[in-house]
Every structure is written in C-alpha cells, then in structure tokens.
Design an enzyme around this catalytic site. Structure first.
Site: not given
Ligand code: ADP
Ligand code: MG
Ligand code: ZN
Length: 197
Positions: A17, A89
């Site tokens: 992330m 994602e």
C-alpha cells in the site's frame, strides 16, 4: 512492423500500500486514452473507497472504472474495440484473473493489473504472484517506510483485526521497510481502557 492489435501483453504493477500502484495504473491507462486508443478500467466491486465508478489514488488522481464481481464478469465486460484493459486492486480478484489476463493478451489487448503482492502478514497475495509469472512486464513498486523513510516493501496493519481485508481504512495500514515491518504488531493486545465507577 507491429500494427495495433497484432500482439497483446500483460503488465503487472505490484507492491505494498502507498507505493503508487494506482497512480501508475492511472498514468498508463490515461496516456492511451488521451491518444484515443480505447481503454477500459475495472476494479473489484468490494472496493468502494472514495467513489464507486472510479479508481482513485491516495494522491487523489482518478480515472473512470467499472466495478465487477469477479474475473468472469470482467472478461464479459471487455468490449471488442478495447485495446487497453486496466485492473486495480487485482489481489481482490479470484484466481481466474490469471487466465482472463492471458485470454485478453492472446486477443491482442494490453492488460495492466495493479495489486498487492503480499498480504499484511507478509504472505503471497494471490492472484498477483501468479500473474507476475505470466506477465511480460513487471514493475515492483516501493513505498516510503512510515517509520524510518527506508524502502517500504511491506504493508503493516496497525489496528487489531484478524480479517484478511480491512477495507478503505487508510489509517489501518502503513508501508514499512524490512527492518520496521512486524506482522505481529497488530496482534499485540492493546491496553484495555476500563471505565471506573
Ligand atoms: P497504492 O495504489 O500503491 O496504494 P496510490 O497510487 O494510491 O498507492 O498512492 C500513492 C501516493 O500515496 C503517493 O504518491 C503519495 O502521495 C501517497 N503516500 C502516502 N504515504 C506514502 C508513503 N509512505 N510512501 C509513498 N507514498 C505515500
Ligand atoms: Mg491502490
Ligand atoms: Zn523502516
């Protein structure tokens, strides 16, 4: 000479992330879009952060995106004319995403998948690792370690939860380097606040 549509290929942007995966995906798709090459970007329907029909980076860049339930629906949603397929994602898709990417590449399309390669416990986060092995181009993105400024390779969960996915909660995660990453940090019991009286 290569004409458009002659050959397809797979690109993967993998990392923790905050490493700029979405930013990079948006950049790559947008440059084709600006050149009037038909593009479509997809995201898993469970990721409802910020906006429903968009991919948005932590730095607030965005591009239109179609939410889909699984890799099957993704494949069925790709239009014939589409030349470039973006997926954000990718780690939240089923393992079928690998075959779908290959099918699209075999059909002459350029498919670009961004996703986490490791989960918060430092384990491979499928289907990204398998997809990396099948991709022509792999970019390993690094973040800046939130603790020391070193190369952030890992996603550290800083709240307590046993769920694989704690969605959206940016505050729940930090990028960490090899030295500062500790998968057990989130397991350590927080001091309970006991109200008196
Ligand atoms: P990802 O999709 O990999 O989670 P994004 O593309 O959404 O990443 O966001 C990348 C942006 O996040 C950076 O350009 C920067 O503005 C911001 N950012 C916040 N924290 C960090 C960090 N620790 N390291 C690098 N970038 C960070
Ligand atoms: Mg992202
Ligand atoms: Zn560090």
């Amino acid at each position: 000479m290569h004409r458009r549509g002659d050959t397809g290929w797979i690109e993967v942007i993998a990392g923790p992330m905050f490493s700029g995966k979405s930013e990079e995906l948006i950049r790559r798709v947008t440059r084709y879009h600006l050149a009037r090459i038909p593009t479509q970007t997809f995201k898993p329907a469970l990721d409802t952060r910020y906006a429903v029909a968009e991919v948005v980076s932590h730095s607030r860049l965005s591009t239109e995106a179609i939410p889909v339930q699984d890799s099957d629906q993704l494949l069925r949603s790709v239009e014939d004319r589409t030349q470039v397929v973006g997926v954000d994602e990718g780690q939240f898709f089923d393992d079928g995403l690998v075959q779908v990417a290959e099918t699209l590449a075999d059909a002459g399309k350029n498919i670009i998948v961004a996703g986490l390669d490791l989960d918060y416990l430092g384990r491979p986060f499928e289907p990204i690792p398998s997809l990396m092995l099948r991709a022509e181009y792999v970019t390993k993105a690094l973040a800046v370690c939130h603790k020391c400024g070193g190369p952030g390779l890992f996603t550290q969960r800083v709240v307590q939860s046993d769920e694989l996915v704690v969605l959206g909660a940016t505050d729940a995660y930090q990028a960490r380097c090899r030295q500062c990453y500790d998968p057990r940090e989130a397991e350590q019991p927080k001091l309970a606040v006991v109200e008196e009286g």
